[in-house]
Design a protein around this motif. Structure first.
Motif, mmCIF file in Angstrom:
data_model
loop_
_atom_site.group_PDB
_atom_site.id
_atom_site.type_symbol
_atom_site.label_atom_id
_atom_site.label_comp_id
_atom_site.label_asym_id
_atom_site.label_seq_id
_atom_site.Cartn_x
_atom_site.Cartn_y
_atom_site.Cartn_z
ATOM 1 N N LEU B 87 0.868 -1.187 0.000
ATOM 2 C CA LEU B 87 0.000 0.000 0.000
ATOM 3 C C LEU B 87 0.898 1.228 0.000
ATOM 4 C CD1 LEU B 87 -2.783 1.423 0.296
ATOM 5 C CD2 LEU B 87 -2.511 1.206 2.782
ATOM 6 N N VAL B 88 0.857 1.995 -1.066
ATOM 7 C CA VAL B 88 1.693 3.192 -1.194
ATOM 8 C C VAL B 88 0.793 4.421 -1.082
ATOM 9 C CG1 VAL B 88 3.320 4.448 -2.651
ATOM 10 C CG2 VAL B 88 3.311 1.940 -2.658
ATOM 11 N N ILE B 89 1.126 5.232 -0.114
ATOM 12 C CA ILE B 89 0.296 6.399 0.181
ATOM 13 C C ILE B 89 1.079 7.657 -0.131
ATOM 14 C CG2 ILE B 89 -0.979 7.616 1.996
ATOM 15 C CD1 ILE B 89 -0.889 4.845 3.525
ATOM 16 N N GLY B 90 0.583 8.476 -1.020
ATOM 17 C CA GLY B 90 1.254 9.729 -1.359
ATOM 18 C C GLY B 90 0.700 10.877 -0.537
ATOM 19 N N THR B 91 1.594 11.785 -0.143
ATOM 20 C CA THR B 91 1.129 12.980 0.547
ATOM 21 C C THR B 91 1.116 14.120 -0.462
ATOM 22 O OG1 THR B 91 3.377 13.542 1.176
ATOM 23 C CG2 THR B 91 2.103 12.268 2.745
ATOM 24 N N ALA B 92 0.083 14.908 -0.452
ATOM 25 C CA ALA B 92 -0.015 15.950 -1.462
ATOM 26 C C ALA B 92 -0.896 17.084 -0.991
ATOM 27 C CB ALA B 92 -0.582 15.362 -2.749
ATOM 28 N N THR B 93 -0.516 18.285 -1.430
ATOM 29 C CA THR B 93 -1.411 19.425 -1.282
ATOM 30 C C THR B 93 -2.165 19.499 -2.588
ATOM 31 O OG1 THR B 93 0.246 20.513 0.045
ATOM 32 C CG2 THR B 93 -1.524 21.877 -0.794
ATOM 33 N N LEU B 94 -3.466 19.410 -2.502
ATOM 34 C CA LEU B 94 -4.237 19.211 -3.719
ATOM 35 C C LEU B 94 -4.912 20.473 -4.201
ATOM 36 C CD1 LEU B 94 -5.559 15.828 -2.451
ATOM 37 C CD2 LEU B 94 -3.929 16.158 -4.302
ATOM 38 N N ALA B 95 -4.466 21.605 -3.647
ATOM 39 C CA ALA B 95 -5.106 22.885 -3.970
ATOM 40 C C ALA B 95 -5.252 23.084 -5.484
ATOM 41 C CB ALA B 95 -4.309 24.033 -3.356
ATOM 42 N N HIS B 96 -4.176 22.829 -6.217
ATOM 43 C CA HIS B 96 -4.211 23.172 -7.644
ATOM 44 C C HIS B 96 -4.181 21.929 -8.524
ATOM 45 C CE1 HIS B 96 -3.538 27.151 -6.167
ATOM 46 N NE2 HIS B 96 -2.418 26.763 -5.585
ATOM 47 N N LEU B 106 -6.130 12.940 6.536
ATOM 48 C CA LEU B 106 -5.223 12.254 7.462
ATOM 49 C C LEU B 106 -5.919 11.584 8.658
ATOM 50 C CD1 LEU B 106 -2.396 11.411 8.354
ATOM 51 C CD2 LEU B 106 -2.080 13.703 9.311
ATOM 52 N N PRO B 107 -6.886 12.257 9.286
ATOM 53 C CA PRO B 107 -7.501 11.599 10.453
ATOM 54 C C PRO B 107 -8.196 10.271 10.103
ATOM 55 C CG PRO B 107 -8.039 13.946 10.439
ATOM 56 C CD PRO B 107 -7.375 13.638 9.115
ATOM 57 N N ALA B 108 -8.501 10.076 8.817
ATOM 58 C CA ALA B 108 -9.187 8.841 8.418
ATOM 59 C C ALA B 108 -8.203 7.766 7.943
ATOM 60 C CB ALA B 108 -10.198 9.148 7.313
ATOM 61 N N LEU B 109 -6.916 8.082 7.951
ATOM 62 C CA LEU B 109 -5.929 7.151 7.403
ATOM 63 C C LEU B 109 -5.630 5.929 8.286
ATOM 64 C CD1 LEU B 109 -4.057 6.635 4.985
ATOM 65 C CD2 LEU B 109 -2.265 7.892 6.202
ATOM 66 N N PRO B 110 -5.478 6.116 9.606
ATOM 67 C CA PRO B 110 -5.015 4.976 10.425
ATOM 68 C C PRO B 110 -5.770 3.663 10.219
ATOM 69 C CG PRO B 110 -4.933 6.969 11.723
ATOM 70 C CD PRO B 110 -5.602 7.343 10.428
ATOM 71 N N PRO B 111 -7.101 3.665 10.159
ATOM 72 C CA PRO B 111 -7.762 2.367 9.974
ATOM 73 C C PRO B 111 -7.401 1.687 8.645
ATOM 74 C CG PRO B 111 -9.391 4.148 10.241
ATOM 75 C CD PRO B 111 -8.058 4.753 10.402
ATOM 76 N N LEU B 112 -7.164 2.491 7.613
ATOM 77 C CA LEU B 112 -6.802 1.903 6.315
ATOM 78 C C LEU B 112 -5.427 1.258 6.384
ATOM 79 C CD1 LEU B 112 -8.058 4.737 3.915
ATOM 80 C CD2 LEU B 112 -9.220 2.617 4.589
ATOM 81 N N GLN B 114 -4.011 0.197 9.144
ATOM 82 C CA GLN B 114 -4.159 -0.936 10.051
ATOM 83 C C GLN B 114 -4.684 -2.170 9.303
ATOM 84 O OE1 GLN B 114 -3.370 -0.904 13.581
ATOM 85 N NE2 GLN B 114 -3.366 -3.017 12.884
ATOM 86 N N GLN B 115 -5.672 -1.935 8.483
ATOM 87 C CA GLN B 115 -6.266 -3.003 7.685
ATOM 88 C C GLN B 115 -5.202 -3.695 6.814
ATOM 89 O OE1 GLN B 115 -8.928 -1.519 4.606
ATOM 90 N NE2 GLN B 115 -10.570 -2.821 5.410
ATOM 91 N N GLU B 116 -4.364 -2.850 6.229
ATOM 92 C CA GLU B 116 -3.316 -3.383 5.360
ATOM 93 C C GLU B 116 -2.299 -4.193 6.160
ATOM 94 O OE1 GLU B 116 -3.663 -3.187 2.260
ATOM 95 O OE2 GLU B 116 -1.770 -4.109 1.649
ATOM 96 N N LEU B 117 -1.943 -3.687 7.327
ATOM 97 C CA LEU B 117 -0.970 -4.388 8.170
ATOM 98 C C LEU B 117 -1.568 -5.690 8.690
ATOM 99 C CD1 LEU B 117 0.524 -1.373 10.158
ATOM 100 C CD2 LEU B 117 1.489 -2.527 8.146
ATOM 101 N N ASN B 118 -2.857 -5.664 8.960
ATOM 102 C CA ASN B 118 -3.530 -6.876 9.450
ATOM 103 C C ASN B 118 -3.428 -8.020 8.452
ATOM 104 O OD1 ASN B 118 -4.234 -5.575 11.760
ATOM 105 N ND2 ASN B 118 -6.382 -5.248 11.185
ATOM 106 N N ARG B 119 -3.415 -7.640 7.184
ATOM 107 C CA ARG B 119 -3.275 -8.725 6.213
ATOM 108 C C ARG B 119 -1.836 -8.853 5.731
ATOM 109 N NH1 ARG B 119 -7.629 -5.976 2.069
ATOM 110 N NH2 ARG B 119 -6.355 -4.214 1.447
ATOM 111 N N ALA B 120 -0.911 -8.556 6.665
ATOM 112 C CA ALA B 120 0.520 -8.763 6.437
ATOM 113 C C ALA B 120 1.081 -7.958 5.278
ATOM 114 C CB ALA B 120 0.820 -10.251 6.236
ATOM 115 N N LEU B 145 -4.053 8.842 -1.885
ATOM 116 C CA LEU B 145 -3.401 10.066 -1.430
ATOM 117 C C LEU B 145 -3.966 10.453 -0.073
ATOM 118 C CD1 LEU B 145 -3.497 12.211 -4.697
ATOM 119 C CD2 LEU B 145 -1.876 10.445 -3.986
ATOM 120 N N VAL B 146 -3.075 10.985 0.754
ATOM 121 C CA VAL B 146 -3.546 11.482 2.042
ATOM 122 C C VAL B 146 -3.383 12.995 2.046
ATOM 123 C CG1 VAL B 146 -1.324 11.213 3.226
ATOM 124 C CG2 VAL B 146 -3.425 11.217 4.547
#
Lengths: 264, 264
Positions: B87-96, B106-112, B114-120, B145-146
């Motif tokens: 799972l590759v997560i990019g950080t970006a300012t998406l203004a433009h 970002l606050p919604a990222l941890p469960p995603l 976690q889910q990925e880590l749970n499945r190794a 993207l986060v």
């Protein structure tokens, strides 16, 4: 306050009643980083306590420094900086220290701040100098301490990053609870708002005078007693109205104690 | 991987399967700051893509640089750096920019994660260069993207602070799911327990006596005052220990007030 009006549209309704207080920051890059994080997360009120002047001037004149650096409030003491605040939160690494106040992990902080803002309070988030953090005396002006949950092997954070993390946590909470209760109007709120720090200091001074007049403490007030009294008042956290009543009571007692003839 | 084994005991079980990837960072201070935030939040795997060599060397040799900088993986391309990640997560300012992937605040990222880590799985969190962020091509290696929720007027964060905020969010989630109990000092229970009602009543009685002795209330205590005092003490809700100290203070004052000669 003109600064408030000016930038109100860019701020979350919550963040304009929160002050970020930096106590004696040394590194101008850190001051700049703290200010940038404030701008990123919509905070406008920066307060600097006893800055090292050359570095403070350098930080303010840096290229691209956010406006809020120009509008920052300067105070000689922490007591003065937080005098108008009803909830003062100290940031601390507690690895080698036994805290005297309640310690809240950062993720649990937003509801407490929200609660204070709901009753028309004003909140200060206080950061210490880079090397040593807040002193025990600084912390005695704090109602509670917040701890960023860091790795025990590397607990100490860079100042600019610590500010960013704290403001992120507070603002992401503010943004997510869009229903964030509007500022309760004057009137009803008055009786529920906690007394600001300055009122507690005044109260402490009158209680101290009373203790001396009552010969409560043989060597009048030791520094340790003064410290404990400061902490005690913040634990009790009376409302503004209650603080005024307690003040009235002690003033009356003091007046009466002073009628005791000399030599009695 | 030896690095993993070596530092496993300092890490949350989650963070050892998360890589932090910096693409072409320019400022050695930012590289150092990112590494420090990693150490603060228990992350060990740093990956650098196409660094500018002199700055990269400078960052690695800085005084106090965390070990993880020495163990950092160097790659020529982002594709190579994230080759082992599920799972590759990019950080970006998406203004433009019109994002082509799913954007998660970002606050919604941890469960995603976690889910990925749970499945190794193995997760990469990718940060772009300071000036321009990740390119559209870089982003094409990202599953999602986060976005850090920042103020629209000042959306662009400093690299070191952005890393700190992201890792804080991921690790505080990891720690909180551990059942990490809030800091409670040993033996603190006694001093933190609120005083029982009976103690408050005793305190109220002594305060009332003091008020009478100080001639605070002309008609001694009205029922209304007594009622208010009772409510006041409950609002303050002192701990048992604080209640005892306040009691001691008032007893002393009372004793002293009684030394006032009759008729004074």
């Amino acid at each position: 306050l003109p600064a408030e009006t000016q930038s109100a549209h860019t701020q979350s309704p919550n963040t304009q009643f929160i002050e970020v207080v930096l106590v004696s920051p040394r590194n101008p890059l850190n001051i700049g980083a703290a200010a940038r994080a404030m701008a990123n997360f919509g905070f406008a009120h920066l307060s600097i306590v006893a800055p090292y002047e050359p570095h403070w001037r350098e930080a303010r004149s840096a290229i691209g420094a956010p406006d809020l650096l120009q509008n920052a409030k300067e105070s000689a003491t922490l007591a003065e900086a937080v005098a108008g605040c009803t909830l003062v939160i100290g940031t601390a690494t507690l690895a080698h220290r036994k805290p005297e106040q309640k310690v809240v992990p950062l993720p649990a902080l937003p509801p407490l701040v929200q609660q204070e803002l709901n009753r028309a309070g004003r909140v200060a988030l206080v950061f210490g100098p880079e090397k040593h953090g807040l002193t025990r005396e600084d912390l005695s002006w704090c109602h509670l301490l917040v701890e960023i949950p860091t790795d025990p092997c590397q607990p100490s954070m860079n100042l600019g990053q610590a500010v960013a993390v704290c403001l992120y946590e507070l603002s992401s909470h503010a943004f997510s609870s869009q229903g964030a209760t509007p500022h309760v109007g004057a009137g009803a709120s008055e009786s529920k708002a906690a007394a600001p720090s300055g009122t507690l200091d005044l109260l402490a001074a009158v209680i101290e005078e009373t203790m001396v007049a009552a010969r409560y403490s043989p060597h009048s007030m030791h520094a340790a007693n003064r410290h404990d009294l400061r902490l005690l008042l913040r634990r009790l956290s009376p409302t503004q109205r209650d603080a005024r009543r307690i003040l009235g009571l002690f003033r009356r007692i003091l007046w009466r104690l002073r009628q005791i003839p000399k030599g009695n």
